[in-house]
Write an enzyme that holds these catalytic residues in place. Structure first.
Site, PDB file in Angstrom:
ATOM      1  N   SER A   1      51.901  50.008  67.922  1.00 35.21           N
ATOM      2  CA  SER A   1      52.262  50.177  66.527  1.00 35.21           C
ATOM      3  C   SER A   1      53.710  50.609  66.365  1.00 35.21           C
ATOM      4  CB  SER A   1      51.291  51.121  65.824  1.00 35.21           C
ATOM      5  OG  SER A   1      51.377  50.979  64.426  1.00 35.21           O
TER       6      SER A   1
ATOM      7  N   HIS B   1      45.089  45.313  63.022  1.00 43.54           N
ATOM      8  CA  HIS B   1      46.185  46.059  63.641  1.00 43.54           C
ATOM      9  C   HIS B   1      45.687  47.099  64.649  1.00 43.54           C
ATOM     10  CE1 HIS B   1      50.146  47.820  64.023  1.00 43.54           C
ATOM     11  NE2 HIS B   1      49.633  49.014  63.734  1.00 43.54           N
TER      12      HIS B   1
END
Length: 193
Positions: free
Chosen positions: A36, A165
């Site tokens: 991330s 994600h």
């Protein structure tokens, strides 16, 4: 109790990480994994850290595993809307849409009030982090995004796993990631225990 201030830029994070682990890096080979945006374990932080220790200390990771973030100079990243300055309500809607944050935190106003400033500050660092595109920074290629191929001349692979994600929170993906990293450590004869 005094609160520690949030990091203001990527260099502050890199210095924090260097202060914690540089002596160990000088002693034996190392690899990096980041997922991330920023945080102490984010893909962009790994990238910035590797760039800095290569430039300043002539050290480079045996392998980098970068996940859930595009290359720092990718058009998708550079053109992405800035979200760190959204209102708390708008930010909560966005955080909810990308998943990964426990719903208990988002549903609890007191927890969200504690959590949101840190997440916004983290995202602000990512939004303001910039790097020039350059070639062959490392011998060993990072894994995640094909734009990283410009930056190194080692082996490079892209692994696309199912999910959003925060795909790495799914048990099957977690096992795959751990097996994949372990395989690379064993191939490099790296002491990872």
């Amino acid at each position: 109790m005094d609160k520690e201030p949030f990091f203001q830029n990527m260099q502050e994070i890199v210095y924090e990480v260097i202060g914690a682990i540089l002596p160990q890096l000088k002693e034996k080979p190392f690899a990096l994994f980041g997922h991330s945006f920023v945080t102490l374990f984010g893909a962009m932080t790994c990238f910035a850290f590797a760039e800095h220790v290569n430039k300043v200390y002539n050290l480079e990771p045996i392998h980098m595993f970068l996940s859930g973030a595009s290359a720092p100079y990718s058009e998708a990243r550079l053109q992405a809307p800035r979200r760190s300055h959204l209102s708390d309500q708008e930010f909560l809607v966005w955080v909810t849409s990308i998943g990964g944050t426990p719903p208990e935190i988002l549903a609890n106003a007191e927890l969200a009030k504690l959590f949101l400033p840190a997440l916004k500050a983290d995202l602000c660092v990512a939004e303001n982090y910039s790097v020039r595109k350059h070639q062959n920074m490392w011998h060993n290629k990072p894994t995640y995004n094909t734009l990283y191929t410009d930056m190194t001349n080692g082996d490079f692979t892209v692994q696309m796993l199912p999910g959003s994600h925060f795909y790495l929170k799914e048990e099957a993906n977690e096992k795959y990631i751990l097996d994949h990293i372990t395989k690379h450590f064993e191939t490099a004869e790296m002491d990872y225990l």
